[in-house]
Write a protein that holds these residues in place. Structure first.
Motif, mmCIF file in Angstrom:
data_model
loop_
_atom_site.group_PDB
_atom_site.id
_atom_site.type_symbol
_atom_site.label_atom_id
_atom_site.label_comp_id
_atom_site.label_asym_id
_atom_site.label_seq_id
_atom_site.Cartn_x
_atom_site.Cartn_y
_atom_site.Cartn_z
ATOM 1 N N THR A 118 0.630 -1.162 -0.046
ATOM 2 C CA THR A 118 -0.030 0.049 -0.197
ATOM 3 C C THR A 118 0.766 1.265 0.023
ATOM 4 O OG1 THR A 118 -1.747 -1.376 1.095
ATOM 5 C CG2 THR A 118 -1.760 1.209 1.272
ATOM 6 N N PHE A 122 1.106 3.972 -2.964
ATOM 7 C CA PHE A 122 0.560 5.291 -2.641
ATOM 8 C C PHE A 122 1.679 6.250 -3.061
ATOM 9 C CE2 PHE A 122 0.780 9.042 0.349
ATOM 10 C CZ PHE A 122 -0.371 9.426 0.225
ATOM 11 N N PRO A 148 -2.565 13.949 -2.042
ATOM 12 C CA PRO A 148 -2.538 12.909 -1.230
ATOM 13 C C PRO A 148 -3.697 12.079 -1.014
ATOM 14 C CG PRO A 148 -2.090 14.759 0.115
ATOM 15 C CD PRO A 148 -2.020 14.947 -1.402
ATOM 16 N N VAL A 149 -4.947 12.982 -0.990
ATOM 17 C CA VAL A 149 -6.353 12.182 -0.770
ATOM 18 C C VAL A 149 -6.519 11.320 -2.037
ATOM 19 C CG1 VAL A 149 -8.521 12.591 -0.752
ATOM 20 C CG2 VAL A 149 -6.946 14.033 0.659
ATOM 21 N N LEU A 152 -4.583 8.260 -2.109
ATOM 22 C CA LEU A 152 -4.949 7.406 -1.028
ATOM 23 C C LEU A 152 -6.077 6.443 -1.744
ATOM 24 C CD1 LEU A 152 -4.725 6.098 1.623
ATOM 25 C CD2 LEU A 152 -6.137 7.922 2.550
ATOM 26 N N THR A 155 -5.148 4.091 -4.095
ATOM 27 C CA THR A 155 -4.417 2.884 -3.600
ATOM 28 C C THR A 155 -5.321 1.981 -3.005
ATOM 29 O OG1 THR A 155 -2.451 4.286 -3.202
ATOM 30 C CG2 THR A 155 -2.414 2.295 -2.223
ATOM 31 N N LEU A 156 -6.365 2.519 -1.843
ATOM 32 C CA LEU A 156 -7.042 1.684 -1.435
ATOM 33 C C LEU A 156 -8.076 1.036 -2.442
ATOM 34 C CD1 LEU A 156 -8.210 3.891 1.633
ATOM 35 C CD2 LEU A 156 -6.597 2.027 1.775
#
Length: 439
Positions: A118, A122, A148-149, A152, A155-156
């Motif tokens: 992860t 990311f 970053p949001v 994220l 990535t999730l």
């Protein structure tokens, strides 16, 4: 899904694949992953300034690692993490995380590797998004939290589904294996219960045969022995004393009728409580219960008791034997089986006296001791002048007496005396053990 240890150990398994379709699936995934990494390797080679052919070869080899995902899932995940900065191996990373989560690898290893994957995805995603934003027009100025949001979320969305689905598949597989093991265990228990039921049925049949043999021996041997003795006396006095011959003839008839009555009662019990054969689909457990119940019910049937001992001794006196009955203590309310066993012991002992020691004096002792009943039949040496009745002996009398007494938890002793006679002693507890205990 990954192959379990049982699949890998299955006969005819190819390497670590338990089934042919598993091998075909892994080979297909490895080829797709190798093609993807080869294409991505060409782009990486252009950025790194190396020949494109070398980059394609490197990508092909990296993507082919997916072939061993069932055997070494940790290796596949580590390789996908290592090549993440090169922007290749996304299919390998997704499939590797699923395989790792569904395998038997400890959960702490899965959590660490999933976290590493992860973080790697990311970072790569965030860097690529900033690079793309920087290459756009100057009027686009995203906030500091945008990259970053979004990284994220991406990535999730890429890593969470394969991990969660792999955990679900692994838990489901373990549940199925535990249910299968439980079913096998229940099958073994049922097999053991069936074997035990068959043993109980066999024991019940053997016990019933022994009981019938003892009853037949007691009824026939004693009555017929006395009939033979009286018949010999009848033959001897028929001409000299007609009145005595008439009395002996009447005694022979009475004994024969008594023997027939007891035989009818015993055969009636056998007809009513017959044991079903183990055939025709009859359950073995039902056979065992029916046989045990038949044996117990037959054991408690009506029969001669302690109150009939005086009449038993009188029959032997009428046959010419000198029999003395000594009773000690006060009689209590004993179970029917205890009384009948005590009667049969005395009866068989007197029968043996008629067979093997004609003319000997006999003392029958009966002692009531509260918690137990004791009996002893002792005869002196045989009268040398007495004629042998020529009665056959099967050698089962003492064995049958001992079986009866021991079955009720008592003690039986027999043997010659110092005076040249023979003694039979038995002690029977008043409390009768439940039939079938100790089986």
């Amino acid at each position: 899904m990954t192959a379990t240890g049982a699949d890998r150990d299955a006969p005819g398994a190819l390497w670590w694949w338990g089934r042919r379709r598993s091998a075909v699936l892994d080979v297909g995934l490895a080829l797709v992953s190798a093609a993807e990494c080869a294409v991505e390797g060409v782009g990486f080679a252009g950025k790194a300034g190396v020949p494109e052919g070398l980059g394609a070869l490197f990508g092909f080899l990296v993507g082919s690692v997916l072939l061993v995902r069932r055997r070494w899932p940790i290796t596949v995940v580590l390789v996908s993490i290592a090549v993440a900065p090169a922007e290749m191996g996304f299919l390998m990373g997704i499939v590797g995380l699923y395989t790792l989560a569904a395998s038997e690898v400890p959960r702490r290893y899965t959590a660490v590797l999933a976290g590493m994957a992860t973080v790697a995805v990311f970072v790569v995603t965030a860097v690529e998004m900033r690079r793309d934003i920087a290459a756009q027009a100057d009027d686009f100025d995203p906030s500091t939290w945008y990259v970053p949001v979004m990284a994220l979320f991406m990535t999730l969305g890429l890593n969470a589904p394969p991990v969660l689905f792999g955990l679900y598949i692994g838990a489901r597989r373990r549940l199925m294996e535990s249910l299968r093991e439980r079913a096998d265990s229940l099958e073994q228990e049922l097999s053991l219960l069936a074997d035990r039921a068959e043993q109980r049925a066999q024991w019940a049949r053997q016990e019933e045969r022994r009981r019938i043999a003892r009853e037949m021996h007691d009824v026939v041997a004693h009555r017929v022995s006395l009939m033979v003795v009286h018949a010999a006396a009848l033959q001897a006095v028929a001409l000299k004393d007609p009145q005595k011959a008439v009395r002996n003839a009447a005694l022979v008839g009475d004994m024969g009728r008594q023997a027939l009555t007891e035989l009818r009662e015993m055969l009636g019990v056998l007809r009513e409580e017959s044991v079903p054969a183990v055939s025709g689909g009859v359950p073995l457990a039902a056979v065992g219960r029916a046989a045990a119940a038949a044996a117990q019910a037959a054991a408690s049937e009506e029969g001669p008791g302690l109150c009939a001992l005086e009449g038993l001794c009188e029959q032997s006196r009428l046959a010419g034997a000198v029999v003395e009955l000594v009773v000690l203590g006060e009689s209590g309310a004993y179970p029917r089986e205890v009384e009948r066993t005590a009667y049969r012991v005395v009866q068989e002992a007197l029968t043996n006296v008629h067979k093997h020691a004609p003319g000997a004096e006999v003392v029958v002792r009966l002692a009531h001791r509260g918690a137990e009943v004791a009996m002893q039949v002792e005869n002196g040496p045989s009268d040398a002048g007495a004629a042998d009745a020529g009665l056959p002996s099967g050698g089962n009398g003492l064995v049958g007496m001992k079986e009866r007494v021991v079955r009720l938890g008592g003690v039986f002793v027999s043997g010659p005396t110092d005076a040249g006679g023979f003694k039979v002693s038995a002690v029977i507890p008043v409390s009768v053990p439940v039939a079938g205990d100790g089986v």
